[in-house]
Design an enzyme around this catalytic site. Structure first.
Site, PDB file in Angstrom:
ATOM      1  N   GLN A  19       0.829  -1.224   0.000  1.00 53.24           N
ATOM      2  CA  GLN A  19       0.000   0.000   0.000  1.00 53.24           C
ATOM      3  C   GLN A  19       0.853   1.260   0.000  1.00 53.24           C
ATOM      4  O   GLN A  19       0.368   2.354  -0.260  1.00 53.24           O
ATOM      5  CB  GLN A  19      -0.950   0.004   1.199  1.00 53.24           C
ATOM      6  N   CYS A  25      -5.107   0.333   3.670  1.00 53.57           N
ATOM      7  CA  CYS A  25      -5.162  -1.099   4.037  1.00 53.57           C
ATOM      8  C   CYS A  25      -6.577  -1.633   3.840  1.00 53.57           C
ATOM      9  O   CYS A  25      -6.773  -2.744   3.338  1.00 53.57           O
ATOM     10  CB  CYS A  25      -4.734  -1.284   5.475  1.00 53.57           C
ATOM     11  N   HIS A 161      -6.656  -1.969  11.483  1.00 52.79           N
ATOM     12  CA  HIS A 161      -6.026  -2.373  10.230  1.00 52.79           C
ATOM     13  C   HIS A 161      -6.964  -3.331   9.494  1.00 52.79           C
ATOM     14  O   HIS A 161      -7.655  -4.127  10.125  1.00 52.79           O
ATOM     15  CB  HIS A 161      -4.696  -3.071  10.578  1.00 52.79           C
TER      16      HIS A 161
HETATM   17  C1  LIG Z   1      -4.900   6.273   8.633  1.00 54.36           C
HETATM   18  C2  LIG Z   1      -5.595   5.019   8.250  1.00 54.36           C
HETATM   19  C3  LIG Z   1      -4.729   3.863   8.494  1.00 54.36           C
HETATM   20  C4  LIG Z   1      -5.324   2.577   7.929  1.00 54.36           C
HETATM   21  C5  LIG Z   1      -4.285   1.499   7.847  1.00 54.36           C
HETATM   22  C6  LIG Z   1      -3.000   1.887   7.724  1.00 54.36           C
HETATM   23  S1  LIG Z   1      -1.735   0.754   7.812  1.00 54.36           S
HETATM   24  O1  LIG Z   1      -0.575   1.335   7.209  1.00 54.36           O
HETATM   25  O2  LIG Z   1      -2.104  -0.471   7.239  1.00 54.36           O
HETATM   26  C7  LIG Z   1      -1.357   0.494   9.487  1.00 54.36           C
HETATM   27  C8  LIG Z   1      -2.317  -0.047  10.313  1.00 54.36           C
HETATM   28  C9  LIG Z   1      -2.017  -0.268  11.655  1.00 54.36           C
HETATM   29  C10 LIG Z   1      -0.762   0.059  12.142  1.00 54.36           C
HETATM   30  C11 LIG Z   1       0.193   0.612  11.291  1.00 54.36           C
HETATM   31  C12 LIG Z   1      -0.115   0.840   9.960  1.00 54.36           C
HETATM   32  N1  LIG Z   1      -6.382   2.128   8.802  1.00 54.36           N
HETATM   33  C13 LIG Z   1      -7.636   2.070   8.353  1.00 54.36           C
HETATM   34  O3  LIG Z   1      -7.984   2.396   7.250  1.00 54.36           O
HETATM   35  C14 LIG Z   1      -8.609   1.494   9.353  1.00 54.36           C
HETATM   36  C15 LIG Z   1      -8.901   0.090   8.908  1.00 54.36           C
HETATM   37  C16 LIG Z   1      -9.876  -0.633   9.756  1.00 54.36           C
HETATM   38  C17 LIG Z   1     -10.106  -0.235  11.082  1.00 54.36           C
HETATM   39  C18 LIG Z   1     -11.026  -0.946  11.847  1.00 54.36           C
HETATM   40  C19 LIG Z   1     -11.682  -2.053  11.302  1.00 54.36           C
HETATM   41  C20 LIG Z   1     -11.441  -2.427   9.985  1.00 54.36           C
HETATM   42  C21 LIG Z   1     -10.540  -1.697   9.216  1.00 54.36           C
HETATM   43  N2  LIG Z   1      -9.781   2.324   9.377  1.00 54.36           N
HETATM   44  C22 LIG Z   1      -9.667   3.603   9.868  1.00 54.36           C
HETATM   45  O4  LIG Z   1      -8.602   4.139  10.171  1.00 54.36           O
HETATM   46  N3  LIG Z   1     -10.819   4.296  10.022  1.00 54.36           N
HETATM   47  C23 LIG Z   1     -12.143   3.677   9.929  1.00 54.36           C
HETATM   48  C24 LIG Z   1     -13.096   4.532   9.171  1.00 54.36           C
HETATM   49  C25 LIG Z   1     -13.160   5.927   9.784  1.00 54.36           C
HETATM   50  N4  LIG Z   1     -14.087   6.823   9.111  1.00 54.36           N
HETATM   51  C26 LIG Z   1     -14.469   7.892  10.095  1.00 54.36           C
HETATM   52  C27 LIG Z   1     -15.461   8.844   9.474  1.00 54.36           C
HETATM   53  O5  LIG Z   1     -16.594   8.107   9.042  1.00 54.36           O
HETATM   54  C28 LIG Z   1     -16.289   7.144   8.045  1.00 54.36           C
HETATM   55  C29 LIG Z   1     -15.303   6.119   8.613  1.00 54.36           C
HETATM   56  C30 LIG Z   1     -11.740   6.516   9.677  1.00 54.36           C
HETATM   57  C31 LIG Z   1     -10.784   5.713  10.453  1.00 54.36           C
END
Ligand SMILES: CCC[C@@H](/C=C/S(=O)(=O)c1ccccc1)NC(=O)[C@H](Cc1ccccc1)NC(=O)N1CCC(N2CCOCC2)CC1
Length: 220
Positions: A19, A25, A161
């Site tokens: 990604q 993710c 994530h």
């Molecule tokens: C800044 C976003 C980072 C990203 C993943 C990044 S990553 O690089 O894979 C990573 C993950 C963990 C540690 C280190 C690095 N995370 C997500 O997208 C996570 C993924 C997830 C979380 C919980 C359940 C299922 C999936 N989701 C999220 O971060 N979010 C969920 C949706 C939310 N919105 C708020 C406003 O209304 C609409 C929804 C925004 C935050």
């Protein structure tokens, strides 16, 4: 339930992706699920576009995060997913350039699976790889093996994530006469991370919340 199962043996999983510096993710978790469903239904493994979701999923926030369920809803609304080759990944938020006539995988809905790892394993065998939310705390320092962090270090309630379960198995440590059931999870941090891009996490204790948000699209 057989001891182990792995969709990679059935050509239902594309190579590990990366990604990059974009919090997408959630989009990789969704494309991985739809790649599996599509491969099994159409006998053709196609890599699908995460960039379409990053740019066009107005319910989520592209590189700033998203949820698989929102993605399924949007895909159902606009029609479905274009192939990676039609809408390649750039790893940054861009203007939506979705073209409905280029949709390959048509989405008709989604399902939320029960928060039960035995039922999740049975569903996996029957339908294909499953999108899950997970607490990634134990993934940042993961170098291989079956990850089995203490609960207070990886709360099942703090999902942050999106990843993809592609199979499950049992790891035996003959020296200690121990067997550890695990999930095989496809990550989107490139092939040099973890076990060739994969993460094995303990199965049977909702470790890091693996059973909290298991979902799948429904496709035509
Ligand atoms: C800044 C976003 C980072 C990203 C993943 C990044 S990553 O690089 O894979 C990573 C993950 C963990 C540690 C280190 C690095 N995370 C997500 O997208 C996570 C993924 C997830 C979380 C919980 C359940 C299922 C999936 N989701 C999220 O971060 N979010 C969920 C949706 C939310 N919105 C708020 C406003 O209304 C609409 C929804 C925004 C935050």
């Amino acid at each position: 339930l057989p001891d182990e199962f792995d969709w990679r043996h059935f050509n239902a999983v594309t190579p590990v992706k990366n990604q990059g510096l974009c919090g997408s993710c959630w989009a990789f978790s969704v494309t991985g699920n739809i790649e599996g469903l599509y491969a099994l239904k159409h006998k053709n493994l196609v890599s699908f576009s995460e960039q379409e979701l990053v740019d066009c999923d107005t319910l989520d926030e592209g590189c700033n995060g998203g949820l698989p369920e929102n993605a399924y809803k949007i895909l159902q609304k606009i029609g479905g997913l274009e192939a990676e080759s039609e809408y390649p990944y750039d790893g940054r938020n861009e203007k939506c350039s979705f073209n409905a006539s280029k949709v390959t995988a048509k989405v008709k809905g989604f399902v939320e699976l029960p928060k039960n790892e035995t039922e999740i394993a049975m569903w996996l065998m029957k339908h294909g790889p499953i999108s899950i939310g997970i607490n990634a705390n134990a993934m940042q320092f993961y170098w291989g093996g079956v990850s089995h962090p203490w609960k207070f270090l990886c709360s099942p309630k703090s999902l942050d994530h999106g990843v993809l379960i592609v199979g499950y198995g049992v790891h035996t440590y003959p020296r200690f006469n121990r067997t550890l059931p695990y999930w095989t999870v496809k990550n989107s941090w490139g092939e040099s991370w973890g076990e060739q891009g994969y993460y094995r996490v303990y199965r049977g204790a909702n470790t890091c919340g693996v059973a909290e948000m298991a979902t799948s699209a429904k496709i035509f």
